[in-house]
Design an enzyme around this catalytic site. Structure first.
Site, PDB file in Angstrom:
ATOM      1  N   THR A  21       2.915   3.270   9.395  1.00 18.66           N
ATOM      2  CA  THR A  21       3.301   2.925   8.231  1.00 18.66           C
ATOM      3  C   THR A  21       1.371   2.700   8.064  1.00 18.66           C
ATOM      4  O   THR A  21       1.754   2.970   6.689  1.00 18.66           O
ATOM      5  CB  THR A  21       3.812   1.743   8.022  1.00 18.66           C
ATOM      6  OG1 THR A  21       3.524   0.579   8.812  1.00 18.66           O
ATOM      7  CG2 THR A  21       5.595   2.048   7.896  1.00 18.66           C
ATOM      8  N   CYS A  22       0.871   2.173   8.717  1.00 17.68           N
ATOM      9  CA  CYS A  22      -0.813   1.886   8.635  1.00 17.68           C
ATOM     10  C   CYS A  22      -1.635   3.172   8.281  1.00 17.68           C
ATOM     11  O   CYS A  22      -3.011   2.762   7.500  1.00 17.68           O
ATOM     12  CB  CYS A  22      -1.292   1.356   9.006  1.00 17.68           C
ATOM     13  SG  CYS A  22      -0.945  -0.708  10.037  1.00 17.68           S
TER      14      CYS A  22
END
Length: 775
Positions: free
Chosen positions: A742-743
């Site tokens: 998700t980063c």
């Protein structure tokens, strides 16, 4: 050869409370020649007075970087500032001259604070072949060699003296050497726009006179004897007066454009030879003075002069005119030194917008226009990646307006992150209570540092994705109606409003202050909350008056009743200036104005009745709660900045977009190991097209950490260090589930053998994945 003397610096930034830096300067010419001064111990105003001889050309750029010797070897800790000096703006390397340069130290691409000024002196001897026979450049005696200060103990006072002298123009005089260490500066009061005490051709000034440059780059002269100013250059007693035409020409030739800081820097050392007799009534020709030393004009160009004597250039090929000498255009952004030229721009923008994201680089075109290179995707763009991307012509006007306001909003000083990290540790099962304790415990300055969220029992590192999921989960808890802090509006079950009966919880005002802080924290760190509110709530944040139309989103039945009141005769209805309020099952009569129960509503005052009814039901009932919320919100978001938006734009700023455009998603997706035509990729998009909106939102949340999108859609999707496009990477065994990062807005998709396997694996991952881990 150019003689560069690094004189002094003043008011350097102090990075340690109990220790001053050991500053030294590293000179770099065109990225190749490097010279270094000695380090002076423990001073914020060092005085080096060291000279170096370097080889330069008209296009050369000198970069001077100031470092702290003690921290020089520690990456990113010893930098104290940098200046970039373009030689052609100060001295003419072909005709000779000297100049004193004082510039404010700038930042590089990092966010460390920088302050102070650096003073350097340039001196170049004219080449014999380029000396003009009638030039009056060397009549004045040259300044003697600058003597080194033998003791380091007086370096601070000496540096201050040189700085002060440069500000008043006394230190740069070519008639007398700089003042000795510790001596008070000569000349008048300090001025940012002051220049040298001599003319730019090296001629001396009468006693008590000073040459300065105003904010428009015009040269004027100050007579400190009579305290007057004039545009005309004064003559030294006994010197032959200059011809009027030559005097006017010299004054206009000395004009220059102000630099980025607002103060102009004169070009020194230019020849002031006599004008040649040419056709056209004695108009100076292009071959006179300094122009001759630059060679002939390019083909199709002609130099002319205005009636006031200012030179301009005509391009007969393009049928255009310009003030810029085409022979000097290469000096503005030399192709061999664009990295040095762009450093100043990068330093200025970094102080306002922060550093560029990882993998990005700022460059200049041959015409001097800034563009950006994304080495991650091997693409270039005119758009600064720290700002929202440009919008197409088909984009609605409200999104265009929002983008302009958003750029202004993000560029303000109050919205700049503070260096450092803010660590917040919470539990998924008690995220509301843990967040309340953590956020209310920390100071505002701590909350403005980079957020590093950690969930109990999880090893994931927060590079953006964890914090996005944190705000997603926390917003679901904060606005849960079961806590009695917010409730769904009577209009629908999607928009929220403050619960007027939240006082059932004795700590409700503290919780509203926490919610205000959290919303401000999300906006400050460019995160979205998974919630939407009534239009009146956004208007109250912006301090805009509420209207009857806002009542429709709060209570549709009351809205229709009040609208009917305005449209019909209510003289015989028996209404008074009161409303009935339900408080935990008890019916309470509330006066809308003092003595309202004794005031009848008539045709003449029914508009006031409707206005007061709306004001009470929308604002007055929740006054205490909203004031507590507002107090927490404005701790991070200044009131004057948020008011640049309207209520619709504020909704986008807080909650982003909840509509997912699949075509926009596909258009702004990168592939690693796959191509867009690969069968697995085609199956993935087939799976996305077949999902309903709820599961599509879950997929977005699984891959990016949030279910919301920026106003510009997927093209402005944020990653760990700035905008980062959605990415599908070929990774993993065909028996494994897909993994998300998700980063980095990335999903690792194994090369599944068929569509059914991909659909089942992806569905299982979306529905059952909880938490983060390290890889």
């Amino acid at each position: 050869n150019l003689k560069v003397t690094v004189l002094a610096a003043d008011n350097l930034y102090r990075r340690e409370l109990f220790r001053q830096p050991d500053p030294f300067v590293v000179l770099t010419v065109d990225g190749s020649q490097t010279k270094t001064t000695k380090a002076l111990k423990r001073t914020l105003s060092p005085y080096w007075n060291e000279s170096f001889s370097v080889k330069v050309k008209p296009t050369s750029v000198i970069t001077a970087q100031v470092f702290d010797q003690r921290k020089f070897k520690k990456r990113g800790q010893g930098f104290l500032g940098v200046i970039n000096v373009q030689i052609s703006q100060h001295v003419n390397v072909q005709t000779g001259g000297e100049a004193m340069v004082t510039q404010d130290l700038k930042n590089s691409n990092n966010s460390d604070p920088v302050q102070g000024r650096l003073v350097m002196q340039f001196s170049v001897e004219a080449q014999d072949a380029n000396r003009q026979p009638g030039a009056n450049r060397n009549n004045a005696p040259q300044a003697g060699p600058v003597s080194r200060n033998p003791t380091a103990s007086s370096s601070a006072s000496a540096g201050a003296a040189v700085i002060a002298g440069a500000a008043t123009g006394a230190a740069a005089s070519s008639v007398s050497p700089p003042p000795p260490p510790g001596a008070p500066p000569a000349g008048g009061p300090p001025s940012r726009a002051s220049a040298q005490n001599t003319t730019e051709s090296g001629d001396s000034m009468p006693q008590g006179w000073e040459q300065r440059i105003d904010h428009l780059g015009r040269v004027y002269y100050v007579d400190h004897n009579s305290r007057t100013t004039t545009w005309r250059r004064p003559q030294v007693a006994g010197a032959a007066p200059a011809e009027p035409a030559e005097s006017e020409r010299r004054r206009h030739m000395n004009r220059t454009l102000p630099d980025a800081g607002g103060a102009a820097t004169p070009r020194t050392g230019a020849s002031a030879g006599p004008p040649s007799a040419a056709g056209g009534g004695g108009t100076p020709s292009a071959s006179s003075g300094a122009g001759a030393s630059l060679g002939p004009l390019p083909s199709g160009w002609e130099q002319r002069f205005t009636p006031e004597g200012r030179p301009y250039f005509v391009n007969h090929i393009a049928h255009t005119t310009t003030w810029d000498d085409p022979r000097l255009r290469g000096n503005q952004a030399p192709s061999s030194n664009r990295a040095a030229a762009v450093a100043g721009i990068a330093g200025q923008t970094a102080s306002r917008l922060g550093p560029l994201p990882s993998g990005w680089e700022m460059r200049l075109t041959a015409q001097g226009r800034v563009y950006f290179v994304d080495h991650n995707t091997k693409t270039t763009t005119w758009d600064d990646p720290r700002l929202p991307s440009n919008l197409d012509q088909s984009v609605p006007q409200y999104k265009r307006d929002f983008r302009r306001k958003y750029i202004y909003f993000r560029s303000q000083a109050a919205m700049r992150p503070v260096p450092g990290q803010c660590h917040i540790k919470v539990s998924r099962t008690s995220i509301f209570e843990h967040s309340y304790n953590e956020v209310m415990r920390l100071s505002v300055s701590e909350l403005k540092k980079r957020l590093m969220i950690k969930f109990d029992g999880e090893d994931g590192l927060d590079y953006g994705g964890v914090s996005r999921e944190y705000f997603f989960l926390l917003s679901h808890e904060m606005f849960n109606p079961e806590y009695c802090l917010f409730e769904y509006s009577a209009h629908d079950t999607y928009t929220l409003q403050i619960n007027p009966h939240s006082g059932v919880n004795p700590e409700h005002l503290n919780y509203f202050r926490f919610i205000g802080r959290t919303m401000g924290l999300a906006i400050f760190h460019r995160r979205f909350l998974d919630a939407f509110f009534t239009s009146s709530f956004y208007k109250m944040i912006l301090k805009k008056p509420v209207t009857l139309e806002d009542m429709q989103s709060v209570d549709a039945d009351i809205y229709r009743s009040l609208k009917w009141t305005l449209e019909n005769d209510i003289s015989d209805m028996g209404f008074t200036f009161t409303v009935d309020d339900d408080r935990f099952g008890e019916r309470v009569e509330v006066e809308l104005k003092p003595g309202g129960k004794d005031i009848d509503v008539t045709e003449e005052n029914k508009k006031e009745f409707v206005h007061l009814s709306v004001q009470y039901r929308v604002c007055d009932r929740i006054k205490e709660q909203f004031e507590a919320f507002q107090a927490g919100f404005h701790e991070l978001i200044p009131e004057d900045l948020i008011q640049v938006f309207d209520e619709r734009e504020l909704e986008l700023l807080i909650g982003g977009l909840d509509e997912i455009d699949i075509e926009d998603w596909k258009k702004n997706t990168d592939y690693r190991g796959y191509t867009e035509s690969d069968q697995v990729v085609q199956w993935f998009w087939k799976f996305v097209n077949g999902m309903d909106s709820e599961h599509r939102t879950r997929l977005l949340q699984f891959t990016t950490g949030t279910s919301r999108l920026p106003v510009n859609g997927f093209k402005d999707l944020q990653g760990s260090d700035g905008p980062r496009r959605f990415t599908i990477e070929k990774s993993g065994d065909i028996l494994a589930l897909p993994k998300s990062h998700t980063c980095f807005n990335r999903i690792d998709l194994p090369p599944y053998p068929d569509y059914d396997t991909l659909a089942s694996k992806l569905s299982f991952a979306i529905e059952n994945t909880v938490g983060f881990a390290q890889e």
